[in-house]
Scaffold this active site. Structure first.
Site, mmCIF file in Angstrom:
data_model
loop_
_atom_site.group_PDB
_atom_site.id
_atom_site.type_symbol
_atom_site.label_atom_id
_atom_site.label_comp_id
_atom_site.label_asym_id
_atom_site.label_seq_id
_atom_site.Cartn_x
_atom_site.Cartn_y
_atom_site.Cartn_z
ATOM 1 N N SER A 10 33.552 28.653 43.486
ATOM 2 C CA SER A 10 33.884 27.225 43.398
ATOM 3 C C SER A 10 32.688 26.360 43.753
ATOM 4 O O SER A 10 31.863 26.730 44.602
ATOM 5 C CB SER A 10 35.044 26.917 44.353
ATOM 6 O OG SER A 10 35.228 25.527 44.493
ATOM 7 N N TYR B 74 39.075 26.604 52.146
ATOM 8 C CA TYR B 74 39.008 27.093 50.766
ATOM 9 C C TYR B 74 37.567 27.403 50.376
ATOM 10 O O TYR B 74 37.261 28.481 49.848
ATOM 11 C CB TYR B 74 39.597 26.048 49.820
ATOM 12 C CG TYR B 74 39.375 26.363 48.356
ATOM 13 C CD1 TYR B 74 40.028 27.435 47.751
ATOM 14 C CD2 TYR B 74 38.517 25.594 47.579
ATOM 15 C CE1 TYR B 74 39.826 27.739 46.414
ATOM 16 C CE2 TYR B 74 38.308 25.887 46.243
ATOM 17 C CZ TYR B 74 38.965 26.957 45.669
ATOM 18 O OH TYR B 74 38.745 27.258 44.335
#
Length: 341
Positions: free
Chosen positions: A143, A168
């Protein structure tokens, strides 16, 4: 080529499964169909792939698509340490595309355990299966959030990413380290992809563009963080899927940063767009003004994302084609059609 695509009922996984199956690859899609967002959307995606809801609801049952000879589906969690290896043993995959993960920066502030289970334990299980069942090449989702507090733009994979600002992001950085370690120890190839704000039809309802559209049409206000002074490298789903398909079909190509058999690439449009411009484009396509509530910066958020995709372009001929106007137009048309079914 026989490909396992995890997260096949998710946004990106659905499109990757569809693309690979249409190109004639034998695709097995895997998903646990959790309730992080509306499961009916996940079942609807699978239905597009020829998997009926009743079949998709069954655990550990491999179901063949009714519309494609190239796609089948199994409901299974990456955390299932017993049944995941059984799947690998039975199916003899050539390559794996791991897109299953607990997504969402903001949700990680509320439910950190879900990220440890899926993104760390689940990813370790994938690596163990790749090691034990001689997978040639693992492509997996990282990501752009790993760049965290990095202020130098555009973001390059050579940049230090030691300051994530959400759990995350920390799990995705951990995935990159885990992949590097396994590739070094066990000599299989890994390609990590740092996705930059993917949007488009069949997207996730928790994403800003989706909730903006929903609220505008429902005459509800939308929260705009940091008073709208944010920018994102919005990337249309078709461009992302084309890039993933190129990597899977061409195979592993190391980038300049590679220290073993593991590389990491940025995959994005390569052009940051101001959040307020994105909102205006949605308004134009809906022919309706948004009611904006200006909010302060939110924990876990960053001011700007911008992908340097030079090496992905050079090594895989990656070339995003869909501009903002076309991409948002495609999304809003799909959204109106899907909501009025």
């Amino acid at each position: 080529m026989k490909v396992l695509v995890t997260g096949a009922a998710g946004f990106i996984g659905f499109f990757v499964s569809k693309k690979l199956a249409e190109k004639g690859h034998e695709v097995v899609g895997l998903d646990n169909i959790n309730d992080y967002y509306d499961v009916n959307l996940k079942y609807a995606r699978l239905n597009e792939l020829g998997i009926k809801k009743d079949d998709a609801e069954q655990f550990n049952v491999l179901t063949k698509s009714t519309t494609s000879t190239s796609f089948s589906f199994i409901r299974l969690a990456l955390e299932d340490r017993e049944n995941l290896p059984n799947l690998f043993k039975a199916q003899n995959f050539d390559v794996v595309c791991n897109l299953a993960a607990q997504a969402g920066v903001r949700y990680s502030l509320e439910n950190p355990e879900a990220y440890v289970d899926s993104n760390l334990v689940g990813f370790l299980n994938i690596l163990e299966c790749c090691r034990n069942y001689k997978i040639k090449h693992l492509t997996y989702a990282s990501s752009s959030s790993v760049y965290g507090l990095n202020e130098q733009v555009p973001f390059k994979t050579s940049d230090q990413v030691d300051h994530p600002v959400s759990l995350y992001a920390a799990t995705k950085k951990s995935n990159e380290l885990m992949a590097h370690t396994y590739s070094h120890l066990y000599k299989f190839q890994c390609t990590g992809l740092r996705f930059f704000t993917v949007y488009g039809p069949w997207g996730r309802p928790d994403m800003a563009y989706y909730s903006f559209t929903n609220n505008i049409l429902a005459n509800k206000p939308i929260n705009v963080y940091n008073n709208g002074k944010l920018a994102r490298d919005f990337t249309y789903i078709d461009d992302i899927v084309d890039g993933i398909s190129l990597i899977i079909e061409k195979g592993y190509i190391p980038n300049s940063n590679t220290k073993s058999n593991a590389s990491v690439y940025n995959i994005g449009r390569g052009k940051p767009i101001k959040l307020m411009d994105f909102i205006k484009t949605i308004e134009l396509n809906l022919n309706k003004k948004a009611d904006l509530i200006m909010m302060p910066m939110q924990d876990g958020d960053v001011f700007k994302t911008w992908a340097d995709t030079t090496e992905l372009s050079e090594n895989y001929n990656y070339s995003p084609k869909i501009n903002l106007e076309e991409g948002v137009g495609n999304f809003t048309k799909w959204y109106l059609r899907y909501q009025n079914q």
